[in-house]
Design a protein around this motif. Sequence first.
Motif, PDB file in Angstrom:
ATOM      1  N   PHE A 168      12.647  17.620 -25.404  1.00 53.88           N
ATOM      2  CA  PHE A 168      13.993  17.056 -25.293  1.00 53.88           C
ATOM      3  C   PHE A 168      14.985  17.728 -26.243  1.00 53.88           C
ATOM      4  O   PHE A 168      16.063  18.140 -25.838  1.00 53.88           O
ATOM      5  N   CYS A 169      14.582  17.834 -27.520  1.00 48.16           N
ATOM      6  CA  CYS A 169      15.528  18.383 -28.497  1.00 48.16           C
ATOM      7  C   CYS A 169      15.076  19.717 -29.093  1.00 48.16           C
ATOM      8  O   CYS A 169      15.832  20.356 -29.821  1.00 48.16           O
ATOM      9  N   GLY A 170      13.838  20.124 -28.830  1.00 54.63           N
ATOM     10  CA  GLY A 170      13.345  21.398 -29.330  1.00 54.63           C
ATOM     11  C   GLY A 170      12.813  21.349 -30.751  1.00 54.63           C
ATOM     12  O   GLY A 170      12.471  22.387 -31.315  1.00 54.63           O
ATOM     13  N   SER A 171      12.733  20.170 -31.326  1.00 53.78           N
ATOM     14  CA  SER A 171      12.222  20.039 -32.687  1.00 53.78           C
ATOM     15  C   SER A 171      10.789  20.580 -32.760  1.00 53.78           C
ATOM     16  O   SER A 171       9.975  20.312 -31.879  1.00 53.78           O
ATOM     17  N   PRO A 172      10.487  21.334 -33.827  1.00 56.34           N
ATOM     18  CA  PRO A 172       9.149  21.939 -33.907  1.00 56.34           C
ATOM     19  C   PRO A 172       8.035  20.965 -34.280  1.00 56.34           C
ATOM     20  O   PRO A 172       6.870  21.263 -34.091  1.00 56.34           O
ATOM     21  N   ASP A 173       8.381  19.787 -34.789  1.00 55.77           N
ATOM     22  CA  ASP A 173       7.363  18.827 -35.220  1.00 55.77           C
ATOM     23  C   ASP A 173       7.391  17.591 -34.340  1.00 55.77           C
ATOM     24  O   ASP A 173       8.433  16.944 -34.176  1.00 55.77           O
ATOM     25  N   THR A 174       6.237  17.248 -33.765  1.00 58.56           N
ATOM     26  CA  THR A 174       6.091  15.983 -33.045  1.00 58.56           C
ATOM     27  C   THR A 174       4.836  15.305 -33.557  1.00 58.56           C
ATOM     28  O   THR A 174       3.943  15.961 -34.096  1.00 58.56           O
ATOM     29  N   GLN A 175       4.787  14.001 -33.406  1.00 62.23           N
ATOM     30  CA  GLN A 175       3.658  13.243 -33.913  1.00 62.23           C
ATOM     31  C   GLN A 175       2.825  12.717 -32.754  1.00 62.23           C
ATOM     32  O   GLN A 175       3.364  12.242 -31.753  1.00 62.23           O
ATOM     33  N   VAL A 176       1.502  12.788 -32.911  1.00 66.40           N
ATOM     34  CA  VAL A 176       0.588  12.245 -31.913  1.00 66.40           C
ATOM     35  C   VAL A 176       0.434  10.759 -32.192  1.00 66.40           C
ATOM     36  O   VAL A 176       0.076  10.358 -33.296  1.00 66.40           O
ATOM     37  N   LYS A 177       0.728   9.929 -31.192  1.00 67.78           N
ATOM     38  CA  LYS A 177       0.604   8.482 -31.341  1.00 67.78           C
ATOM     39  C   LYS A 177      -0.692   7.946 -30.758  1.00 67.78           C
ATOM     40  O   LYS A 177      -1.195   6.921 -31.180  1.00 67.78           O
TER      41      LYS A 177
ATOM     42  N   ILE B 184       5.474  11.573 -29.934  1.00 70.16           N
ATOM     43  CA  ILE B 184       6.846  11.109 -30.183  1.00 70.16           C
ATOM     44  C   ILE B 184       7.516  12.112 -31.114  1.00 70.16           C
ATOM     45  O   ILE B 184       6.887  12.668 -32.013  1.00 70.16           O
ATOM     46  N   CYS B 185       8.792  12.333 -30.882  1.00 75.38           N
ATOM     47  CA  CYS B 185       9.568  13.247 -31.717  1.00 75.38           C
ATOM     48  C   CYS B 185      10.258  12.420 -32.810  1.00 75.38           C
ATOM     49  O   CYS B 185      10.983  11.468 -32.504  1.00 75.38           O
ATOM     50  N   PRO B 186      10.055  12.775 -34.075  1.00 77.82           N
ATOM     51  CA  PRO B 186      10.698  12.020 -35.156  1.00 77.82           C
ATOM     52  C   PRO B 186      12.216  12.243 -35.210  1.00 77.82           C
ATOM     53  O   PRO B 186      12.950  11.422 -35.755  1.00 77.82           O
ATOM     54  N   ASP B 187      12.698  13.343 -34.621  1.00 81.49           N
ATOM     55  CA  ASP B 187      14.134  13.635 -34.666  1.00 81.49           C
ATOM     56  C   ASP B 187      14.931  12.880 -33.610  1.00 81.49           C
ATOM     57  O   ASP B 187      15.969  12.300 -33.901  1.00 81.49           O
ATOM     58  N   CYS B 188      14.449  12.915 -32.345  1.00 84.40           N
ATOM     59  CA  CYS B 188      15.235  12.291 -31.276  1.00 84.40           C
ATOM     60  C   CYS B 188      14.566  11.047 -30.698  1.00 84.40           C
ATOM     61  O   CYS B 188      15.106  10.415 -29.797  1.00 84.40           O
ATOM     62  N   ALA B 189      13.355  10.708 -31.175  1.00 88.73           N
ATOM     63  CA  ALA B 189      12.574   9.557 -30.711  1.00 88.73           C
ATOM     64  C   ALA B 189      12.126   9.705 -29.258  1.00 88.73           C
ATOM     65  O   ALA B 189      11.738   8.729 -28.623  1.00 88.73           O
TER      66      ALA B 189
ATOM     67  N   ARG C  75       9.671  10.459 -26.210  1.00 90.37           N
ATOM     68  CA  ARG C  75       8.228  10.294 -26.010  1.00 90.37           C
ATOM     69  C   ARG C  75       7.793  11.145 -24.830  1.00 90.37           C
ATOM     70  O   ARG C  75       8.483  11.205 -23.818  1.00 90.37           O
ATOM     71  N   PHE C  76       6.622  11.780 -24.954  1.00 94.24           N
ATOM     72  CA  PHE C  76       6.094  12.587 -23.863  1.00 94.24           C
ATOM     73  C   PHE C  76       4.579  12.694 -23.986  1.00 94.24           C
ATOM     74  O   PHE C  76       3.996  12.322 -25.002  1.00 94.24           O
ATOM     75  N   THR C  77       3.951  13.153 -22.930  1.00 87.96           N
ATOM     76  CA  THR C  77       2.494  13.268 -22.870  1.00 87.96           C
ATOM     77  C   THR C  77       2.104  14.729 -22.728  1.00 87.96           C
ATOM     78  O   THR C  77       2.744  15.482 -21.995  1.00 87.96           O
ATOM     79  N   THR C  78       1.044  15.129 -23.432  1.00 83.85           N
ATOM     80  CA  THR C  78       0.497  16.474 -23.276  1.00 83.85           C
ATOM     81  C   THR C  78      -0.986  16.341 -22.925  1.00 83.85           C
ATOM     82  O   THR C  78      -1.612  15.305 -23.203  1.00 83.85           O
ATOM     83  N   PHE C  79      -1.533  17.380 -22.304  1.00 84.78           N
ATOM     84  CA  PHE C  79      -2.953  17.433 -21.976  1.00 84.78           C
ATOM     85  C   PHE C  79      -3.544  18.687 -22.590  1.00 84.78           C
ATOM     86  O   PHE C  79      -2.965  19.760 -22.492  1.00 84.78           O
ATOM     87  N   GLU C  80      -4.697  18.535 -23.227  1.00 92.30           N
ATOM     88  CA  GLU C  80      -5.414  19.666 -23.817  1.00 92.30           C
ATOM     89  C   GLU C  80      -6.692  19.882 -23.034  1.00 92.30           C
ATOM     90  O   GLU C  80      -7.426  18.939 -22.778  1.00 92.30           O
ATOM     91  N   ARG C  81      -6.940  21.130 -22.648  1.00 83.87           N
ATOM     92  CA  ARG C  81      -8.172  21.489 -21.951  1.00 83.87           C
ATOM     93  C   ARG C  81      -8.846  22.638 -22.685  1.00 83.87           C
ATOM     94  O   ARG C  81      -8.178  23.500 -23.228  1.00 83.87           O
ATOM     95  N   VAL C  82     -10.160  22.665 -22.623  1.00 83.61           N
ATOM     96  CA  VAL C  82     -10.899  23.793 -23.167  1.00 83.61           C
ATOM     97  C   VAL C  82     -10.764  24.938 -22.180  1.00 83.61           C
ATOM     98  O   VAL C  82     -10.945  24.767 -20.976  1.00 83.61           O
ATOM     99  N   GLN C  83     -10.424  26.100 -22.691  1.00 79.89           N
ATOM    100  CA  GLN C  83     -10.338  27.290 -21.854  1.00 79.89           C
ATOM    101  C   GLN C  83     -11.371  28.273 -22.365  1.00 79.89           C
ATOM    102  O   GLN C  83     -11.238  28.810 -23.461  1.00 79.89           O
ATOM    103  N   LEU C  84     -12.419  28.467 -21.569  1.00 79.02           N
ATOM    104  CA  LEU C  84     -13.511  29.330 -22.008  1.00 79.02           C
ATOM    105  C   LEU C  84     -13.111  30.795 -22.027  1.00 79.02           C
ATOM    106  O   LEU C  84     -13.525  31.551 -22.882  1.00 79.02           O
ATOM    107  N   ARG C  85     -12.315  31.215 -21.051  1.00 83.40           N
ATOM    108  CA  ARG C  85     -11.861  32.609 -20.996  1.00 83.40           C
ATOM    109  C   ARG C  85     -10.583  32.665 -20.186  1.00 83.40           C
ATOM    110  O   ARG C  85     -10.291  31.782 -19.395  1.00 83.40           O
ATOM    111  N   GLU C  86      -9.845  33.725 -20.405  1.00 85.01           N
ATOM    112  CA  GLU C  86      -8.597  33.948 -19.669  1.00 85.01           C
ATOM    113  C   GLU C  86      -8.955  34.489 -18.283  1.00 85.01           C
ATOM    114  O   GLU C  86      -9.525  35.570 -18.163  1.00 85.01           O
ATOM    115  N   LEU C  87      -8.649  33.731 -17.252  1.00 81.67           N
ATOM    116  CA  LEU C  87      -8.974  34.145 -15.889  1.00 81.67           C
ATOM    117  C   LEU C  87      -7.773  34.812 -15.232  1.00 81.67           C
ATOM    118  O   LEU C  87      -6.641  34.374 -15.406  1.00 81.67           O
TER     119      LEU C  87
END
Length: 159
Positions: free
Chosen positions: A5-14, A30-35, A37-49
């Motif tokens: 939303f605002c491009g702030s480099p720091d976000t906190q995992v809730k 959650i972004c401490p600067d603009c408040a 909220r968003f969701t991210t997904f992390e996946r294991v990537q074994l190799r670059e396909l």
Amino acid sequence: MRCPFCGSPDTQVKDSRPAEDNTAIRRRRICPDCAGRFTTFERVQLRELMVVKKTGRKVPFDRDKLVRSFEIALRKRPVDRDRIERAVSGIVRRLESSGETEIPSEELGIQVLEALKALDDVGFVRYASVYRDFTHIEDFSQVISEVNARIARDITKDE
């Protein structure tokens, strides 16, 4: 993680929890600067396909594009989103564990066809019509005959 939303480099995992059949981690942020909220997904990537197109051009494998292909083929069909995610995750796991870093697009297409065949016959025919480049009505009849033959084999096998 940068705030979308605002491009702030720091976000906190809730909140963090497993998602998609335990193949990813879902993080609420959650972004401490603009408040924001968003969701991210992390996946294991074994190799670059890389996907090798019919022309020989190489493009990075895109899981989201694979999901969109399933969604288009299964649009307005009674298939749960979770089943689509499991099918996609299965394909990705097979590709990553194959040991190959370059995957021919034909091989990827065949894996999608096999997964769709197990999920929904109509979605299978839709995808096959594009993947196999149908030009005549006879092309549809041939694939439908193949599906009917498979259904008949499955019925006799179950009896």
